[in-house]
Design a protein around this motif. Structure first.
Motif, PDB file in Angstrom:
ATOM      1  N   ASN A 173      -5.790  19.970 -37.976  1.00 59.49           N
ATOM      2  CA  ASN A 173      -5.342  20.561 -38.648  1.00 59.49           C
ATOM      3  C   ASN A 173      -5.297  21.656 -39.086  1.00 59.49           C
ATOM      4  OD1 ASN A 173      -2.808  19.045 -37.776  1.00 59.49           O
ATOM      5  ND2 ASN A 173      -2.916  18.373 -40.293  1.00 59.49           N
ATOM      6  N   HIS A 174      -7.467  22.288 -38.993  1.00 60.67           N
ATOM      7  CA  HIS A 174      -7.764  23.280 -39.377  1.00 60.67           C
ATOM      8  C   HIS A 174      -7.921  24.047 -38.175  1.00 60.67           C
ATOM      9  CE1 HIS A 174     -10.570  25.842 -40.786  1.00 60.67           C
ATOM     10  NE2 HIS A 174     -11.583  26.081 -39.901  1.00 60.67           N
ATOM     11  N   PHE A 175      -7.237  23.731 -37.419  1.00 61.76           N
ATOM     12  CA  PHE A 175      -7.369  25.019 -36.024  1.00 61.76           C
ATOM     13  C   PHE A 175      -5.729  24.751 -35.254  1.00 61.76           C
ATOM     14  CE2 PHE A 175      -8.602  21.314 -33.842  1.00 61.76           C
ATOM     15  CZ  PHE A 175      -8.483  20.679 -32.889  1.00 61.76           C
ATOM     16  N   GLY A 176      -4.337  23.725 -35.531  1.00 64.50           N
ATOM     17  CA  GLY A 176      -3.263  23.872 -34.165  1.00 64.50           C
ATOM     18  C   GLY A 176      -2.647  22.863 -35.283  1.00 64.50           C
ATOM     19  N   LYS A 177      -1.486  22.997 -34.620  1.00 66.99           N
ATOM     20  CA  LYS A 177      -0.130  21.669 -35.233  1.00 66.99           C
ATOM     21  C   LYS A 177      -0.142  21.486 -34.554  1.00 66.99           C
ATOM     22  CE  LYS A 177       2.511  25.943 -35.622  1.00 66.99           C
ATOM     23  NZ  LYS A 177       3.595  26.419 -36.889  1.00 66.99           N
ATOM     24  N   PHE A 199      -4.630  27.544 -22.048  1.00 64.83           N
ATOM     25  CA  PHE A 199      -3.601  28.047 -23.213  1.00 64.83           C
ATOM     26  C   PHE A 199      -2.420  29.192 -22.433  1.00 64.83           C
ATOM     27  CE2 PHE A 199      -6.727  28.095 -26.458  1.00 64.83           C
ATOM     28  CZ  PHE A 199      -6.022  27.484 -27.214  1.00 64.83           C
ATOM     29  N   VAL A 200      -1.389  28.702 -22.971  1.00 67.31           N
ATOM     30  CA  VAL A 200      -0.550  29.390 -22.322  1.00 67.31           C
ATOM     31  C   VAL A 200       0.514  29.401 -23.018  1.00 67.31           C
ATOM     32  CG1 VAL A 200      -0.162  27.855 -20.014  1.00 67.31           C
ATOM     33  CG2 VAL A 200       1.111  27.203 -22.026  1.00 67.31           C
ATOM     34  N   PRO A 201       1.745  30.734 -23.660  1.00 71.94           N
ATOM     35  CA  PRO A 201       2.353  31.404 -24.382  1.00 71.94           C
ATOM     36  C   PRO A 201       3.451  30.333 -25.032  1.00 71.94           C
ATOM     37  CG  PRO A 201       2.298  33.166 -23.335  1.00 71.94           C
ATOM     38  CD  PRO A 201       1.550  31.868 -22.601  1.00 71.94           C
ATOM     39  N   ARG A 202       3.629  29.530 -26.295  1.00 68.89           N
ATOM     40  CA  ARG A 202       4.529  28.837 -26.555  1.00 68.89           C
ATOM     41  C   ARG A 202       6.146  29.157 -26.206  1.00 68.89           C
ATOM     42  NH1 ARG A 202       5.148  24.035 -31.010  1.00 68.89           N
ATOM     43  NH2 ARG A 202       6.927  23.313 -31.268  1.00 68.89           N
ATOM     44  N   SER A 203       6.215  30.465 -26.229  1.00 74.33           N
ATOM     45  CA  SER A 203       7.295  30.574 -26.155  1.00 74.33           C
ATOM     46  C   SER A 203       7.937  30.355 -24.398  1.00 74.33           C
ATOM     47  CB  SER A 203       7.970  32.159 -26.423  1.00 74.33           C
ATOM     48  OG  SER A 203       6.935  33.327 -25.457  1.00 74.33           O
ATOM     49  N   GLY A 256       1.076  18.336 -12.300  1.00 79.75           N
ATOM     50  CA  GLY A 256       0.827  17.519 -13.160  1.00 79.75           C
ATOM     51  C   GLY A 256       0.561  18.061 -14.894  1.00 79.75           C
ATOM     52  N   GLY A 257       1.171  19.499 -15.247  1.00 83.30           N
ATOM     53  CA  GLY A 257       1.312  20.059 -16.346  1.00 83.30           C
ATOM     54  C   GLY A 257       1.360  18.529 -17.491  1.00 83.30           C
ATOM     55  N   GLY A 258       0.789  19.502 -18.371  1.00 85.04           N
ATOM     56  CA  GLY A 258       0.649  18.256 -19.708  1.00 85.04           C
ATOM     57  C   GLY A 258       0.495  19.314 -21.250  1.00 85.04           C
ATOM     58  N   TYR A 259       1.263  19.093 -21.670  1.00 84.31           N
ATOM     59  CA  TYR A 259       1.057  19.837 -23.567  1.00 84.31           C
ATOM     60  C   TYR A 259       0.089  18.929 -24.151  1.00 84.31           C
ATOM     61  CZ  TYR A 259       2.316  21.281 -28.307  1.00 84.31           C
ATOM     62  OH  TYR A 259       2.829  21.795 -29.836  1.00 84.31           O
ATOM     63  N   ARG A 260      -0.939  19.658 -24.875  1.00 84.35           N
ATOM     64  CA  ARG A 260      -1.728  19.162 -26.131  1.00 84.35           C
ATOM     65  C   ARG A 260      -0.702  19.074 -27.530  1.00 84.35           C
ATOM     66  NH1 ARG A 260      -3.866  14.707 -27.620  1.00 84.35           N
ATOM     67  NH2 ARG A 260      -6.197  14.586 -27.879  1.00 84.35           N
ATOM     68  N   TYR A 261      -0.980  20.414 -27.955  1.00 83.92           N
ATOM     69  CA  TYR A 261      -1.180  21.134 -29.228  1.00 83.92           C
ATOM     70  C   TYR A 261      -0.880  22.382 -29.378  1.00 83.92           C
ATOM     71  CZ  TYR A 261      -5.869  23.109 -28.796  1.00 83.92           C
ATOM     72  OH  TYR A 261      -7.249  23.811 -28.862  1.00 83.92           O
ATOM     73  N   THR A 262      -0.625  23.305 -30.698  1.00 80.10           N
ATOM     74  CA  THR A 262       0.214  24.409 -30.787  1.00 80.10           C
ATOM     75  C   THR A 262      -1.276  25.267 -32.072  1.00 80.10           C
ATOM     76  OG1 THR A 262       2.344  24.068 -29.798  1.00 80.10           O
ATOM     77  CG2 THR A 262       1.606  26.159 -31.384  1.00 80.10           C
ATOM     78  N   THR A 263      -1.669  26.375 -31.449  1.00 75.70           N
ATOM     79  CA  THR A 263      -2.173  26.877 -32.625  1.00 75.70           C
ATOM     80  C   THR A 263      -1.061  27.487 -33.954  1.00 75.70           C
ATOM     81  OG1 THR A 263      -1.404  29.026 -32.020  1.00 75.70           O
ATOM     82  CG2 THR A 263      -3.422  28.414 -30.625  1.00 75.70           C
ATOM     83  N   ARG A 264      -1.934  27.514 -35.424  1.00 71.67           N
ATOM     84  CA  ARG A 264      -1.405  27.425 -36.207  1.00 71.67           C
ATOM     85  C   ARG A 264      -0.406  28.617 -36.620  1.00 71.67           C
ATOM     86  NH1 ARG A 264      -5.884  26.213 -40.282  1.00 71.67           N
ATOM     87  NH2 ARG A 264      -4.372  26.957 -42.330  1.00 71.67           N
ATOM     88  N   ASP A 265      -0.912  30.112 -35.722  1.00 74.29           N
ATOM     89  CA  ASP A 265       0.020  31.081 -36.023  1.00 74.29           C
ATOM     90  C   ASP A 265       1.567  30.535 -35.397  1.00 74.29           C
ATOM     91  OD1 ASP A 265      -0.770  31.263 -33.110  1.00 74.29           O
ATOM     92  OD2 ASP A 265      -1.557  32.895 -33.644  1.00 74.29           O
ATOM     93  N   GLY A 266       1.475  29.399 -34.575  1.00 75.76           N
ATOM     94  CA  GLY A 266       2.551  29.334 -33.666  1.00 75.76           C
ATOM     95  C   GLY A 266       2.926  29.502 -32.170  1.00 75.76           C
ATOM     96  N   GLN A 267       2.135  30.600 -31.814  1.00 76.56           N
ATOM     97  CA  GLN A 267       1.849  32.097 -30.490  1.00 76.56           C
ATOM     98  C   GLN A 267       1.860  31.252 -29.221  1.00 76.56           C
ATOM     99  OE1 GLN A 267       3.252  34.890 -31.314  1.00 76.56           O
ATOM    100  NE2 GLN A 267       3.824  34.009 -32.808  1.00 76.56           N
ATOM    101  N   ALA A 268       0.601  29.701 -29.428  1.00 81.95           N
ATOM    102  CA  ALA A 268      -0.069  29.710 -27.719  1.00 81.95           C
ATOM    103  C   ALA A 268      -0.546  28.372 -27.770  1.00 81.95           C
ATOM    104  CB  ALA A 268      -1.602  30.383 -27.733  1.00 81.95           C
ATOM    105  N   SER A 269       0.104  27.764 -26.906  1.00 82.07           N
ATOM    106  CA  SER A 269      -0.006  26.392 -26.992  1.00 82.07           C
ATOM    107  C   SER A 269      -1.040  25.430 -25.744  1.00 82.07           C
ATOM    108  CB  SER A 269       1.167  25.693 -26.270  1.00 82.07           C
ATOM    109  OG  SER A 269       2.380  25.975 -27.429  1.00 82.07           O
ATOM    110  N   MET A 270      -2.178  25.026 -26.657  1.00 80.69           N
ATOM    111  CA  MET A 270      -3.313  24.224 -25.055  1.00 80.69           C
ATOM    112  C   MET A 270      -2.272  23.143 -24.212  1.00 80.69           C
ATOM    113  SD  MET A 270      -6.070  23.826 -23.999  1.00 80.69           S
ATOM    114  CE  MET A 270      -6.828  25.043 -25.055  1.00 80.69           C
TER     115      MET A 270
END
Length: 224
Positions: A117-121, A202-206, A173-187
């Motif tokens: 939680n220090h770097f993602g959510k 990273f891709v934009p979460r949007s 085979g794309g897959g999601y892992r987490y989003t940055t704390r500011d909600g802008q980018a997803s790993m």
């Protein structure tokens, strides 16, 4: 007469460490159950065998504070637009390029990074589960991809950096892992046809928001 000596005693000493150039074609860590090669550079992560936090792209610099028995390095990544403390894969550095620099990443920072939680959510699974397997599948066609997003060791915000050089339309085979704390980018991860490898970036979460389920996980306590 003794005042200058007292001043010298009050000046904190800065430990000297070595800084090296990052390289391409880095082996994935067998110690973490991976195989293959990373053409762009070695993964950076919150701990050895931890969450991928970007890629130390070739030609940048990394200050080595300490090295684990398995060869993972902790220190400062000095990237295209980022400058922060992190872990880097073994064999990610050209050890013939070392120069002496001052220490700037502490054990306290390394410990703080152990808590995801220090770097993602909005993680795809609870701590110590998932291990990179796809639990939230994605189509990444039409999304821009970037190797890096974080800019400093606060990990509160960032900026997209280092566009991936491969064709996103050919990823599978794309897959999601987490989003940055500011909600802008997803790993995310995907198999890249040009490399025949699973690559994380990273891709934009949007760009993927409509594909994400409700109830993503925000439990902490991941630990090291």
């Amino acid at each position: 007469m003794h005042f200058p000596t007292l001043l010298l005693l009050l000046i904190p000493t800065v430990q000297a460490i070595n800084e090296y150039t990052t390289i391409a074609n880095v082996p994935k860590p067998g110690a973490c159950g991976n195989s293959g090669t990373l053409p762009g550079g070695g993964w950076i992560a919150n701990k050895a065998c931890g969450y991928v936090m970007g890629t130390a792209v070739a030609g940048q610099r990394f200050d080595v504070e300490k090295t684990s028995s398995a060869g993972f390095h902790f220190g400062r990544y000095r990237g295209t637009g980022g400058n922060f403390c992190t872990w880097i894969l073994p064999s990610s550095l050209n050890l013939n390029t070392g120069v002496s620099v001052g220490s700037s990443c502490s054990d306290a920072t390394a410990s703080a990074m152990c808590d995801r939680n220090h770097f993602g959510k909005d993680f795809d699974s609870p701590p110590h589960q998932g291990d990179g397997a796809i639990t939230v599948p994605l189509s990444l066609v039409g999304c821009p991809g970037f190797y890096n997003y974080f800019v400093d060791s606060n990990f509160l915000s960032g900026a997209f950096q280092d566009p991936v050089p491969f064709n996103m339309a050919t990823t599978t085979g794309g897959g999601y892992r987490y989003t940055t704390r500011d909600g802008q980018a997803s790993m995310v991860r995907a198999t890249v046809a040009e490399y025949g490898q699973v690559i994380w970036f990273f891709v934009p979460r949007s760009c993927i928001a409509a594909q994400l389920p409700g109830g993503l996980n925000n439990d902490g306590g991941d630990g090291c």
